[in-house]
Design a protein around this motif. Structure first.
Motif, PDB file in Angstrom:
ATOM      1  N   CYS A  67      -7.601  -1.217  24.992  1.00  0.00           N
ATOM      2  CA  CYS A  67      -7.350  -1.600  26.386  1.00  0.00           C
ATOM      3  C   CYS A  67      -7.375  -3.112  26.540  1.00  0.00           C
ATOM      4  N   PHE A  69      -7.929  -4.538  29.407  1.00  0.00           N
ATOM      5  CA  PHE A  69      -8.797  -4.872  30.535  1.00  0.00           C
ATOM      6  C   PHE A  69     -10.263  -4.794  30.149  1.00  0.00           C
ATOM      7  N   ASP A  70     -11.089  -5.290  31.046  1.00  0.00           N
ATOM      8  CA  ASP A  70     -12.504  -5.380  30.718  1.00  0.00           C
ATOM      9  C   ASP A  70     -13.380  -4.920  31.884  1.00  0.00           C
ATOM     10  N   CYS A  71     -13.134  -3.698  32.341  1.00  0.00           N
ATOM     11  CA  CYS A  71     -13.912  -3.183  33.464  1.00  0.00           C
ATOM     12  C   CYS A  71     -15.335  -2.894  32.987  1.00  0.00           C
ATOM     13  N   TYR A  73     -17.848  -1.105  33.851  1.00  0.00           N
ATOM     14  CA  TYR A  73     -18.448   0.233  33.851  1.00  0.00           C
ATOM     15  C   TYR A  73     -17.816   1.172  32.826  1.00  0.00           C
ATOM     16  N   CYS A  74     -16.853   0.678  32.042  1.00  0.00           N
ATOM     17  CA  CYS A  74     -16.055   1.582  31.201  1.00  0.00           C
ATOM     18  C   CYS A  74     -16.344   1.372  29.724  1.00  0.00           C
ATOM     19  N   THR A  76     -14.414   1.938  27.326  1.00  0.00           N
ATOM     20  CA  THR A  76     -13.197   1.522  26.633  1.00  0.00           C
ATOM     21  C   THR A  76     -12.889   0.029  26.832  1.00  0.00           C
ATOM     22  N   ARG A  77     -13.658  -0.642  27.639  1.00  0.00           N
ATOM     23  CA  ARG A  77     -13.386  -2.044  27.988  1.00  0.00           C
ATOM     24  C   ARG A  77     -13.205  -2.904  26.733  1.00  0.00           C
ATOM     25  N   SER A 112      -5.458   7.225  29.535  1.00  0.00           N
ATOM     26  CA  SER A 112      -5.283   6.230  28.490  1.00  0.00           C
ATOM     27  C   SER A 112      -5.876   4.885  28.867  1.00  0.00           C
ATOM     28  N   GLY A 113      -6.296   4.155  27.849  1.00  0.00           N
ATOM     29  CA  GLY A 113      -6.570   2.741  28.044  1.00  0.00           C
ATOM     30  C   GLY A 113      -5.212   2.056  28.216  1.00  0.00           C
ATOM     31  N   ILE A 114      -5.234   0.850  28.734  1.00  0.00           N
ATOM     32  CA  ILE A 114      -3.960   0.178  28.975  1.00  0.00           C
ATOM     33  C   ILE A 114      -3.628  -0.723  27.784  1.00  0.00           C
ATOM     34  N   LYS A 184      -8.574  -5.936  37.858  1.00  0.00           N
ATOM     35  CA  LYS A 184      -7.837  -4.921  38.616  1.00  0.00           C
ATOM     36  C   LYS A 184      -7.739  -5.292  40.080  1.00  0.00           C
TER      37      LYS A 184
HETATM   38  S1  SF4 Z   1      -9.597   2.038  30.260  1.00  0.00           S
HETATM   39 FE1  SF4 Z   1      -9.203   1.687  32.427  1.00  0.00          FE
HETATM   40  S2  SF4 Z   1     -11.246   1.498  33.320  1.00  0.00           S
HETATM   41 FE2  SF4 Z   1     -11.485   1.256  31.108  1.00  0.00          FE
HETATM   42  S3  SF4 Z   1     -11.370  -0.923  30.772  1.00  0.00           S
HETATM   43 FE3  SF4 Z   1      -9.311  -0.151  30.509  1.00  0.00          FE
HETATM   44  S4  SF4 Z   1      -8.406  -0.381  32.535  1.00  0.00           S
HETATM   45 FE4  SF4 Z   1     -10.585  -0.576  32.833  1.00  0.00          FE
END
Ligand code: SF4
Lengths: 420, 257
Positions: A67, A69-71, A73-74, A76-77, A112-114, A184
């Protein structure tokens, strides 16, 4: 399919997907056509239950846990140091079909992760669904995640193959989102949701004129919010929920108690308890709004911003509104019957039916299965025995909690089942 | 008049034929018993009822005209429970239904109506459980095979569901307890009796009988089952309420490693 490789990917990509609690597979009307495989007409079936007591009805996996992104709480970040993997489109198709044929599952829930960007990711999710429908003649259930920011064209295509689409808001307030998922934007969630909503409306219009209009996401849209990650109160959560139900015709909003997965100091620390009871109270509130005829503001408002944890929200409401009681079981309308604590909708219907034959007394109600330990303080029936003392709310609450500790706990976990 | 004891062949039509007999002869105190449950000696004066389809149909038509569709299927479900003494409750219910001008199937304050509704509910639950817990394994003859041991006789109730869902694969669902099964041959569902080889074990996926990849898919499914669980939310009580232990025996995800 190389077994070892698939096995490893499956472990990684199902582990990463498990925090999405929605597992519903009902609400679609896709029948088996041309002697294909599968059928999603009925109520979804839970084929198993995890050891945490949740329904297993779909193969719930990520296409990839890479992914950009770096959320916070996730799991997968981007910044998290974990093993990464990615399925090929065909691998997901094969797994789904083989699991389905063995009666393990009702279908697929693919998220999915992005990777690269929103459209690139969404394209691949759509490719899996398309293959299942067009090449495998698969009529089981497909739930696809709408990737925030995905284009309208892709969202349109997604709905042609999927039964349900969802985009998780995750964080109930805009401020919380800014803090925990700075990459996001609120608009990115709204965009695919809006597109899907409009497509569904358009489908319904066209369907009236042209019978053969292809189905569009027949099981509608849903979303999920994480509970207890960003300090929001119950009022804020349910306000957001209410807004999404009303503005985007969502079928379901899921509430997922935050499971600590990181030492990030913006979040509850690893080892802190998952707020399971609170999550349950939110589901009960959601239920009251959707099936029991309650307005959001009756349960949560400026003065009552958090739900009681020790008693359920219907009982809380009743205790705040004692002037509405007692209700006469033999004459009250459906709306008021549904408001009596201890009476589920099933009991309400049973009462409405049975009372056409004779006036009901305590004995009848007990047999029907009404939780009298709670209901008795709020109702009268065909009996001279009823609560005649002029009890205060405090007193009633005390009596209920004290007289029915074990039974009460029981019904609590019973209600947990409801929401699997 | 003395009480009468009627013995029927265990089928639903047989039971309905007995009901016909009861009405025809205006019997009062009567016991209807399945021949497999008959206790010898105790009922030396028992009369055997011959199953007659047209009589059974007449009773069933009457029942259906008296009850809502739900009411009549509840009767059938309750019958399939094979519970001891269920015939007496069914008879009482049917008698009550025939003696009443309006439909009685929602009169839950009548003891037999309530009882039948409750039994039907348990049977319904078992039906749903079987729709959920059947686990097919692919045999060397390309048949998806499953064995079950349901509490009640639910095969007749699940046939349609599986036929609709698995229209393009051959399958067998076998009730080991009752010694019969359903076989779908890509066209129709048939009732079958099978002889199993002496070395065939229902809980084992032996490569002599099952396809090479079969165990791999079971393994993948088991892995999936494990990794989709959230350890910090573990709640075994809830888990076991949903998947009672008596069903574990044939669930792929519950097989020992
Ligand atoms: S999988 Fe979704 S929620 Fe998790 S870090 Fe990536 S974008 Fe954010």
């Amino acid at each position: 399919m190389s077994f070892q490789r698939t096995q490893e990917k499956l472990k990684i990509l199902s582990d990463a997907a498990k925090y999405d609690v929605s597992c519903s597979s009902s609400g679609s009307k896709r029948a088996n056509t041309n002697k294909g495989i599968g059928d999603a007409t009925g109520m979804g079936i839970c084929h198993s239950y995890t050891e945490d007591g949740r329904c297993v009805s779909l193969l719930k996996i990520l296409l990839t846990n890479y992914c950009i992104f770096d959320c916070a709480y996730c799991v997968t970040r981007k910044s998290n140091d974990i093993k990464r993997a990615a399925f090929k489109v065909q691998e997901v198709v094969d797994l789904t079909i083989n699991f389905y044929r063995r009666n393990y599952i009702e279908g697929l829930f693919l998220s999915s992760g992005i990777f690269k960007n929103a459209d690139y990711t969404m394209e691949r999710l759509v490719a899996v669904a398309k293959k299942l429908r067009t090449e495998e003649n698969f009529n089981g259930y497909i739930h696809l995640k709408s990737i925030p920011g995905a284009s309208d064209e892709l969202m349109r295509e997604a709905g042609l193959y999927a039964d349900r689409l969802s985009v998780n808001i995750e964080i109930p307030t805009k401020d919380g989102l800014k803090k925990l998922a700075p990459d996001k934007k609120h608009e990115d969630f709204i965009k695919p949701m809006k597109k899907v909503k409009n497509e569904i409306i358009q489908f319904k219009e066209e369907k009236k004129i042209i019978k053969s209009t292809p189905k569009y996401a027949p099981a509608g849209q849903s979303t999920q919010m994480i509970i207890g990650a960003s300090g929001e109160n119950d009022f804020q959560i349910m306000q957001t929920s209410n807004y999404f139900y009303k503005s985007y015709n969502l079928k379901r909003v899921y509430y997922s108690g935050y499971v600590p997965i990181s030492y990030d100091n913006r979040l509850p620390q690893i080892g802190s308890a998952v707020p399971i009871l609170r999550e349950n109270r939110l589901y009960q509130t959601d239920w009251l709004m959707r099936f029991y005829g309650f307005e959001f503001s009756e349960i949560l408002n400026e003065r009552n911003q958090n739900l009681d944890l020790d008693i359920d929200p219907k009982l809380s409401w009743a205790l705040r509104n004692l002037h509405e009681f007692p209700v006469d079981i033999n004459s009250a309308d459906k709306r008021m019957l549904a408001r009596i604590p201890g009476l589920g909708m099933k009991s309400v219907y049973k009462i409405l039916n049975a009372r056409r034959f004779r006036k009901l007394n305590w004995e009848h109600l007990k047999k029907i299965g009404v939780a009298l330990n709670r209901a008795q303080y709020f109702m009268i029936c065909d009996s001279s025995k009823f609560e005649k003392r002029d009890l205060t709310s405090e007193k009633i609450k005390g009596l209920i909690l004290q007289n029915s500790k074990s039974k009460y706990q029981q019904s609590l976990s019973n209600q947990l089942n409801l929401f699997g | 008049m003395q009480g009468r004891n009627l013995i029927y062949d265990g089928t639903f039509d047989g039971f309905l034929s007995a009901v016909f007999f009861v009405f025809e002869h205006k019997l009062r105190a009567v016991v209807i018993q399945n021949k497999f449950e008959m206790q010898l000696g105790l009922f030396s004066d028992a009369e055997t009822i011959i199953t007659e389809e047209d009589k059974a149909n007449r009773v069933w038509k009457g029942v259906k005209s008296k009850l809502s569709p739900k009411g009549s299927y509840q009767l059938y479900y309750a019958f399939l429970s094979e519970q001891k003494g269920v015939e007496a409750i069914l008879l009482d219910y049917i008698t009550y239904a025939f003696s009443n001008a309006q439909s009685v199937d929602k009169d839950y304050s009548h003891p037999s109506v309530l009882k039948i509704a409750q039994i039907a509910k348990s049977v319904g639950r078992e039906k749903h459980r079987m729709e959920a817990f059947v686990r097919f394994r692919l045999t060397k003859d390309d048949i998806y095979f499953s064995n079950i041991e349901p509490d009640f006789n639910v095969l007749p109730l699940i046939s349609k569901h599986f036929k609709r869902r698995y229209a393009d694969q051959k399958w067998v669902i076998y009730d080991i307890k009752r010694g019969y099964g359903l076989y779908y041959d890509l066209d129709k569902v048939e009732i079958i009796n099978m002889e199993f080889p002496a070395d065939f074990k229902f809980t084992k996926t032996d490569s002599e009988f099952f396809q090479e990849h079969e165990l791999e898919f079971q393994k993948l499914w088991k892995d999936y089952f494990k990794s989709t669980n959230i350890e910090s939310r573990k709640n075994m009580k809830l888990h076991i309420r949903h998947v009672p232990k008596r069903y574990w025996k044939y669930l792929s995800e519950k097989q020992p490693n």
